[in-house]
Design a protein around this motif. Structure first.
Motif, PDB file in Angstrom:
ATOM      1  N   SER A   1      -5.084   0.539   3.239  1.00 23.32           N
ATOM      2  CA  SER A   1      -6.201   0.711   2.314  1.00 23.32           C
ATOM      3  C   SER A   1      -6.861  -0.639   2.040  1.00 23.32           C
ATOM      4  O   SER A   1      -6.245  -1.701   2.220  1.00 23.32           O
TER       5      SER A   1
ATOM      6  N   ASP B   1       1.994  -0.692   4.933  1.00 28.48           N
ATOM      7  CA  ASP B   1       2.772   0.524   5.113  1.00 28.48           C
ATOM      8  C   ASP B   1       2.259   1.383   6.257  1.00 28.48           C
ATOM      9  O   ASP B   1       2.948   2.274   6.714  1.00 28.48           O
TER      10      ASP B   1
ATOM     11  N   GLY C   1       0.793  -1.226   0.000  1.00 32.50           N
ATOM     12  CA  GLY C   1       0.000   0.000   0.000  1.00 32.50           C
ATOM     13  C   GLY C   1       0.820   1.267   0.000  1.00 32.50           C
ATOM     14  O   GLY C   1       0.278   2.367  -0.009  1.00 32.50           O
ATOM     15  N   LYS C   2       2.125   1.147  -0.037  1.00 37.57           N
ATOM     16  CA  LYS C   2       3.022   2.302   0.034  1.00 37.57           C
ATOM     17  C   LYS C   2       2.950   3.156  -1.233  1.00 37.57           C
ATOM     18  O   LYS C   2       2.793   2.658  -2.335  1.00 37.57           O
ATOM     19  N   TYR C   3       3.073   4.455  -1.040  1.00 38.71           N
ATOM     20  CA  TYR C   3       3.234   5.418  -2.115  1.00 38.71           C
ATOM     21  C   TYR C   3       4.632   6.003  -1.983  1.00 38.71           C
ATOM     22  O   TYR C   3       5.078   6.318  -0.887  1.00 38.71           O
ATOM     23  N   VAL C   4       5.329   6.150  -3.095  1.00 37.90           N
ATOM     24  CA  VAL C   4       6.656   6.770  -3.096  1.00 37.90           C
ATOM     25  C   VAL C   4       6.619   7.958  -4.055  1.00 37.90           C
ATOM     26  O   VAL C   4       6.373   7.771  -5.259  1.00 37.90           O
ATOM     27  N   ASN C   5       6.817   9.145  -3.520  1.00 32.99           N
ATOM     28  CA  ASN C   5       6.764  10.379  -4.319  1.00 32.99           C
ATOM     29  C   ASN C   5       5.488  10.447  -5.152  1.00 32.99           C
ATOM     30  O   ASN C   5       5.519  10.785  -6.339  1.00 32.99           O
ATOM     31  N   GLY C   6       4.368  10.072  -4.549  1.00 29.54           N
ATOM     32  CA  GLY C   6       3.080  10.124  -5.224  1.00 29.54           C
ATOM     33  C   GLY C   6       2.804   8.952  -6.152  1.00 29.54           C
ATOM     34  O   GLY C   6       1.736   8.871  -6.741  1.00 29.54           O
ATOM     35  N   TYR C   7       3.756   8.033  -6.292  1.00 26.85           N
ATOM     36  CA  TYR C   7       3.591   6.870  -7.165  1.00 26.85           C
ATOM     37  C   TYR C   7       3.069   5.705  -6.350  1.00 26.85           C
ATOM     38  O   TYR C   7       3.663   5.324  -5.343  1.00 26.85           O
ATOM     39  N   ARG C   8       1.974   5.136  -6.793  1.00 28.50           N
ATOM     40  CA  ARG C   8       1.375   3.990  -6.105  1.00 28.50           C
ATOM     41  C   ARG C   8       2.183   2.732  -6.415  1.00 28.50           C
ATOM     42  O   ARG C   8       2.367   2.366  -7.567  1.00 28.50           O
ATOM     43  N   MET C   9       2.624   2.026  -5.399  1.00 22.48           N
ATOM     44  CA  MET C   9       3.484   0.846  -5.552  1.00 22.48           C
ATOM     45  C   MET C   9       2.693  -0.461  -5.649  1.00 22.48           C
ATOM     46  O   MET C   9       3.285  -1.523  -5.813  1.00 22.48           O
ATOM     47  N   LEU C  10       1.369  -0.422  -5.575  1.00 22.22           N
ATOM     48  CA  LEU C  10       0.565  -1.634  -5.448  1.00 22.22           C
ATOM     49  C   LEU C  10       0.756  -2.609  -6.620  1.00 22.22           C
ATOM     50  O   LEU C  10       0.832  -3.815  -6.403  1.00 22.22           O
TER      51      LEU C  10
END
Length: 146
Positions: free
Chosen positions: A56, A51, A12-21
């Motif tokens: 979510s 995360d 569920g992590k986001y990195v710099n607004g990028y969804r990692m799902l």
């Protein structure tokens, strides 16, 4: 005995607004493939599954799908899986339904209850004890062990 150890999934992590799902879905699918190829006796999932403590619905669904596949592998190969909560997880959510899912070879430890739980993995007459100790805060340890 063969063990596969994974940790810090941060589903569920986001990195710099990028969804990692989507990347995490690919990674979990690959882990299932590795398990099928290597046929380990146990899978150890050591904390930070999500995360954040309130993940979510998409993150929960992805982990649920992964664990459903893992439970199916238990039925075919006897794979045992051990899941502990990390500092990013909600211990109560990780331990949810733990008695029911143990029927599928999945052992969860979310909330620390004062003792590291012992489970045994057996293979070809050999035994290994797994002591599950989820993430705990020092303040909680002081309550249990004054």
């Amino acid at each position: 005995m063969k063990f596969l150890h994974i940790s810090d999934l941060h589903i569920g992590k986001y990195v710099n607004g990028y969804r990692m799902l989507d990347d995490q879905r690919y990674m979990l699918e690959r882990i299932v493939e590795i398990i099928k190829e290597k046929n380990p006796d146990a899978l150890l999932i050591a904390g930070d599954i999500y995360d954040k403590s309130l993940p979510s619905a998409e993150a929960v669904e992805l982990f649920d799908s992964f664990m459903t596949e893992i439970a199916g592998l238990h039925g075919k190969t006897g794979l045992k899986t051990f899941v502990i909560s990390g500092n990013h997880d909600s211990p109560e959510r990780i331990g949810y339904f733990n008695k029911l899912i143990e029927l599928n070879g999945i052992f969860t430890d979310g909330v620390f209850e004062g003792v590291a739980r012992k489970n045994t993995v057996e293979c070809d007459g050999e035994r290994v004890n797994i002591f599950s100790l989820p993430f705990i805060r020092p303040s909680f340890v002081r309550k249990v062990y004054p």
